[in-house]
Design a protein around this motif. Structure first.
Motif, mmCIF file in Angstrom:
data_model
loop_
_atom_site.group_PDB
_atom_site.id
_atom_site.type_symbol
_atom_site.label_atom_id
_atom_site.label_comp_id
_atom_site.label_asym_id
_atom_site.label_seq_id
_atom_site.Cartn_x
_atom_site.Cartn_y
_atom_site.Cartn_z
ATOM 1 N N PRO A 1 0.681 -1.188 -0.046
ATOM 2 C CA PRO A 1 0.015 0.096 0.144
ATOM 3 C C PRO A 1 0.910 1.249 -0.035
ATOM 4 O O PRO A 1 2.036 1.066 0.403
ATOM 5 C CB PRO A 1 -0.883 -0.255 1.126
ATOM 6 N N PRO A 2 0.396 2.531 -0.484
ATOM 7 C CA PRO A 2 1.001 3.533 -0.645
ATOM 8 C C PRO A 2 1.500 4.145 0.589
ATOM 9 O O PRO A 2 2.511 4.877 0.766
ATOM 10 C CB PRO A 2 0.186 4.531 -1.225
ATOM 11 N N ALA B 1 -2.668 11.849 -2.964
ATOM 12 C CA ALA B 1 -2.958 13.398 -2.738
ATOM 13 C C ALA B 1 -1.936 14.291 -3.152
ATOM 14 O O ALA B 1 -0.862 13.973 -2.739
ATOM 15 C CB ALA B 1 -3.684 13.744 -1.560
ATOM 16 N N THR B 2 -2.002 15.423 -3.839
ATOM 17 C CA THR B 2 -0.819 16.318 -4.052
ATOM 18 C C THR B 2 -0.580 17.233 -2.783
ATOM 19 O O THR B 2 -1.545 17.757 -2.434
ATOM 20 C CB THR B 2 -1.275 17.251 -5.194
ATOM 21 N N PRO B 3 0.649 17.321 -2.224
ATOM 22 C CA PRO B 3 0.664 18.000 -1.179
ATOM 23 C C PRO B 3 0.666 19.458 -1.502
ATOM 24 O O PRO B 3 0.642 20.077 -2.542
ATOM 25 C CB PRO B 3 2.388 18.024 -0.968
ATOM 26 N N GLU C 1 14.593 5.668 -7.948
ATOM 27 C CA GLU C 1 13.197 6.182 -7.194
ATOM 28 C C GLU C 1 13.761 5.813 -5.617
ATOM 29 O O GLU C 1 12.988 6.540 -4.833
ATOM 30 C CB GLU C 1 12.071 5.269 -7.397
ATOM 31 N N HIS C 2 14.530 5.170 -5.426
ATOM 32 C CA HIS C 2 14.651 4.543 -3.902
ATOM 33 C C HIS C 2 15.700 5.383 -3.243
ATOM 34 O O HIS C 2 16.023 5.020 -2.107
ATOM 35 C CB HIS C 2 14.987 3.346 -3.794
ATOM 36 N N GLU C 3 16.171 6.888 -3.583
ATOM 37 C CA GLU C 3 16.737 7.570 -2.720
ATOM 38 C C GLU C 3 16.142 8.702 -2.603
ATOM 39 O O GLU C 3 15.613 9.557 -3.558
ATOM 40 C CB GLU C 3 18.107 7.674 -3.347
ATOM 41 N N ALA C 4 16.260 9.283 -1.525
ATOM 42 C CA ALA C 4 15.528 10.639 -1.208
ATOM 43 C C ALA C 4 16.756 11.891 -1.266
ATOM 44 O O ALA C 4 18.050 11.460 -1.691
ATOM 45 C CB ALA C 4 15.147 10.700 0.175
ATOM 46 N N GLY C 5 16.242 13.015 -1.106
ATOM 47 C CA GLY C 5 17.058 14.121 -1.357
ATOM 48 C C GLY C 5 18.229 14.177 -0.412
ATOM 49 O O GLY C 5 19.447 14.551 -0.888
ATOM 50 N N GLY D 1 5.514 13.263 1.263
ATOM 51 C CA GLY D 1 4.203 13.405 0.509
ATOM 52 C C GLY D 1 4.357 13.282 -0.966
ATOM 53 O O GLY D 1 3.855 12.740 -1.850
ATOM 54 N N THR D 2 5.589 14.124 -1.273
ATOM 55 C CA THR D 2 6.004 14.265 -2.839
ATOM 56 C C THR D 2 6.464 12.744 -3.311
ATOM 57 O O THR D 2 6.344 12.225 -4.428
ATOM 58 C CB THR D 2 6.791 15.245 -3.414
ATOM 59 N N ALA D 3 7.247 12.150 -2.288
ATOM 60 C CA ALA D 3 7.980 10.840 -2.445
ATOM 61 C C ALA D 3 6.909 9.822 -2.864
ATOM 62 O O ALA D 3 7.065 8.932 -3.652
ATOM 63 C CB ALA D 3 8.787 10.627 -1.436
#
Length: 830
Positions: A246-247, A646-648, A317-321, A794-796
């Protein structure tokens, strides 16, 4: 069908030995394969792994395409085996992986071994989604098979016995992607590669295409392309476990499949990353420009490019900022050109992200940017012969890849913005936004396009580049205008807001934020763009719209900030906008005198029940659209779409920075100022919901649209109603001082000229405004406020959902994930 032809036809063109049976033989092999499947589903007793006569039926004597495998192995039967004879399914998976491992070890010297590898690849691609959909089975590939030793897979063969099945599978796929005479051109003149050669092979010498870090372009070999495509399809299927979670799953726990494949355990990580990137960026769908060549010749490279770009975006996709910034620090340290491979320890553990963030040579950036812009501009190409050029379909994946490049490699972002080349990316993005605005199946495309522009707009150079004149002939149904790329951006954004799909409402904040960010640098807006901005203000400042949601007034603040920026910093060249403001001055006076008493609020809200009144256009010539344009069409009935998260809100998406006098950016602490945009309650509705609380039509916009797309949150739905105190809380902060001063000075002058010269022609007034000045008459210029995009959880989640939704819908031949229990998103039929 094309794959069937080429797979059975390749012996005629490339091989001397017979590689596949004729039609009768092919029918027989399908029959044998189907019998084997039936045997597997009807056996209640476990079949021994050592019973090779039984297991070989699935891969040794068959010549089935992947479409055949999907047809001959129904989903219901896979589930039946999974439930009723799980040990047989486990053995089938283990034996198929074992065959891939053996093929990778031997280097597939014979045609028979290659056929076995391809058959096992197709079978695993068919089965894996049904493993992932069952929570009890998800860990199966990460377990070791007791007593099942793999044949010496690594030099220290002892450890290999304990390797989980997933790792063995991923390493075998990586090896097979650099297997001479199977997926790459052999460098040997004669003879075949031996097992020793496969283990000692330097895959960096076998990179698939010239480009980043590799100069030679190997000859095109369609058999190799097809074999690579099949293996990449299996690899993508391995990574797709994310679809079955699930998301809300913790984004900090990346997929173990991706983590292992992009780790130092994979000795082919660098050449594979480079191969994928180069194959995508070097691809030219138009080829030699021969009209209709795509109808005469099958383009097997396109299938490979599609799989390559999908593998790239999933692995990135699997690395954050935070990981990207670590890589940046490593990059900024004195790194030599060879550092990409040498300094793997610095930066993110994910080697694909690591390598991407380390690219730094200008020629590499140029190759990547030119390749992406060539592909994204491909659907815009117009020729005098209809449908004579090939149009690519994987532009959404390309946009995600471009996003990743800009997000993870700031040097690439600065390179993009250093020249007008950024406009080669801007135009196709605006084209897609305009084309998709009425199609609810492409809401995700609208979001990714807007997010990219939001990211770019945070940099000063983007606003400066927008001043370049727009002279292209792109078929878009927007008003014809003579002006700059900034005009194009404003006109398209206006069209999205006034004429777009209902579910685009959460993007209004983003669209206006982009215009605010670039506004201090816009030297001269056209009359068409100026009128569009005033039209938006007119729409957003109606009492009904303002009182329909506790957040709607923020849109007015954004537009006033645009006008203030242009007047304060670019007054000299913007006589068209100044003239439009003078003509529509009553809007500003009405805003300043917005009634806040209870009676006026109730009166405004009662208008909801009445039909909306139209807002007519002032310039009838604006109805003329660009040549070759077609109106944005809604989705065809029966179209499938994947739901989105949902879009943040814009305050979550951006971080405020102030431009200081020396041109540097200073972060602004979070505090509630007139410009601050609060959490848009309305933006919280996910794409799967109807957003019914925003269904109230507010006004009719252009003469070609009778119903406005501008709807607002009704007070009844949200249990919120406007109060006089609430109206005063923002009305007193409206930044009207600069505009009112401008009107106070210029309106009497313009009226005097009209009376003195009896003018009815606006060109004389524009000439007067063109040479006018307000130096010393306006308030002290306010600091320029830029809202820069910032990543957040949220954007991730949004990006992961969108990306896998695109991949699900794009892989329809064969339909890898169709009819499985996907949980990351919902598939809906429009």
């Amino acid at each position: 069908m094309r794959e069937i032809i080429c797979l059975h036809g390749h012996s005629l063109f490339h091989r001397t030995e017979p590689s596949s049976p004729g039609k009768m033989g092919n029918a027989d092999s399908k029959l044998h394969f189907r019998k084997a499947v039936i045997q597997l589903t009807t056996k209640t007793q476990p079949v021994e792994p050592t019973d090779d006569a039984f297991w070989d039926q699935f891969w040794a004597d068959t010549a089935t395409t992947i479409q055949d495998v999907f047809a001959l192995v129904p989903a219901a039967e896979i589930r039946a085996v999974r439930e009723e004879s799980p040990s047989n399914l486990a053995t089938l998976c283990y034996k198929a992986v074992e065959k891939l491992v053996q093929g990778a070890d031997s280097g597939c010297p014979s045609e028979k071994e290659r056929q076995i590898v391809l058959n096992c690849t197709r079978l695993l691609t068919r089965i894996l989604p049904h493993i992932f959909e069952d929570a009890d089975w998800r860990g199966f590939f990460w377990s070791t098979v007791p007593g099942a030793g793999r044949a010496g897979r690594l030099d220290e063969g002892g450890d290999d016995d304990a390797r989980p099945l997933a790792e063995s599978l991923l390493l075998a796929i990586a090896d097979l992607l650099f297997c001479p005479d199977f997926t790459v051109q052999s460098h040997k003149k004669g003879g075949s590669e031996s097992a020793e050669d496969m283990q000692s092979i330097d895959s960096c010498e076998y990179i698939w295409e010239a480009g980043v870090g590799f100069a030679q372009s190997p000859p095109l070999n369609y058999t190799h392309d097809l074999n690579r495509t099949e293996l990449l399809k299996l690899l993508l299927t391995c990574f797709s476990e994310a679809m079955y979670l699930p998301p809300s799953s913790d984004s900090k726990n990346p997929s173990p499949w991706v983590t292992f494949f992009c780790s130092t355990d994979n000795r082919h990580a660098l050449p594979l990353f480079t191969s994928l990137l180069n194959v995508v960026c070097a691809y030219d769908p138009v080829g030699y420009g021969i009209p209709y060549n795509h109808l005469l010749l099958s383009d097997y490279r396109e299938q490979l490019v599609e799989q390559a770009v999908q593998i790239l975006i999933v692995t990135l996709e699997h690395e954050a900022g935070s990981a990207a910034s670590t890589a940046l620090q490593a990059l900024d340290s004195s790194a030599s050109p060879a550092a990409m491979e040498d300094q793997e320890a610095a930066g993110p553990d994910n080697l694909f992200v690591n390598y991407l963030s380390r690219i730094h040579r200008e020629e590499d950036f140029n190759f990547i940017l030119k390749g992406l812009s060539r592909l994204l501009n491909n659907p815009l190409i117009q020729t005098y012969l209809p449908n004579s050029t090939k149009k690519i379909q994987f532009y959404q994946e390309l946009l995600i890849l471009f996003w990743k490049l800009c997000d993870f490699n700031k040097k690439f972002l600065f390179f993009v913005l250093k020249s007008s080349d950024v406009l080669d990316m801007l135009v196709p993005i605006l084209f897609n936004l305009n084309d998709a605005r009425a199609d609810q199946a492409r809401v995700g495309l609208m979001h990714i396009g807007v997010f990219i522009l939001l990211l770019l707009s945070g940099e000063r150079n983007f606003g400066v580049r927008l001043n370049k004149p727009y002279t292209l002939r792109v078929p878009m149904d927007i008003p014809v205008f003579t002006g700059t790329h900034a005009d194009l951006l404003i006109v398209v954004f206006h069209k999205i807001i006034s004429n777009g799909h209902q579910r685009l409402q959460p993007l209004y904040d983003c669209l206006l934020t982009i215009i605010v960010n670039v506004s201090p640098y816009l030297k001269s807006l056209s009359m068409v763009a100026a009128n569009k901005l005033l039209h938006l203000l007119e729409a957003f400042s109606t009492s009904l719209f303002l009182f329909s949601s506790c957040q709607n007034h923020h849109l007015v603040f954004f537009l006033l900030e645009v006008f203030n920026n242009i007047i304060q910093y670019q007054f000299d060249g913007n006589y068209n906008l100044v003239y439009a403001i003078i003509r529509k001055r009553n809007i500003f006076h009405q805003l300043a005198n917005q009634p806040s008493d209870t009676a006026s609020i109730q009166k405004a809200l009662q208008k909801r029940k009445k039909p909306a009144t139209g807002i007519s256009r002032t310039n009838s010539t604006e109805t003329v659209s660009m040549e070759g344009s077609r109106p944005a069409a809604a989705a065809e009935p029966g179209t499938l779409k994947a739901s989105l998260e949902a879009t943040p809100g814009i305050d979550k998406l951006t971080e405020k920075s102030q431009l200081s006098e020396d041109g540097t950016m200073i972060a602004v602490p979070h505090s509630h100022t007139p410009q601050t945009t609060g959490d848009r309650a309305s933006a919280g509705a996910s794409d799967t919901e109807s957003n019914s609380e925003r269904d109230h039509e507010v006004f009719s916009t252009e003469s070609e649209s009778t119903q406005s797309r501008l709807s607002s949150v009704s007070s009844a739905a949200t249990a919120w109603s406007p109060t006089p105190e609430w109206v005063l809380s923002w009305k007193t902060k409206l930044p009207l001082q600069t505009i009112m001063r401008l009107l106070q000075v210029l309106v009497p002058q313009v009226e005097k000229i009209c009376i003195d010269k009896g003018l009815t022609d606006e060109s004389e007034i524009l000439k007067f405004l063109q040479h006018g000045t307000l130096v010393g008459l306006l308030p002290v210029p306010h600091p320029i406020l830029i809202r820069k995009y910032q990543a957040n959880s949220g954007t991730a989640i949004w990006f992961r959902t969108y990306m896998w939704g695109v991949i699900y819908l794009r892989n329809v031949d064969p339909p890898i994930w169709y009819d499985t229990d996907v949980r990351l998103f919902e598939i809906q039929r429009i």
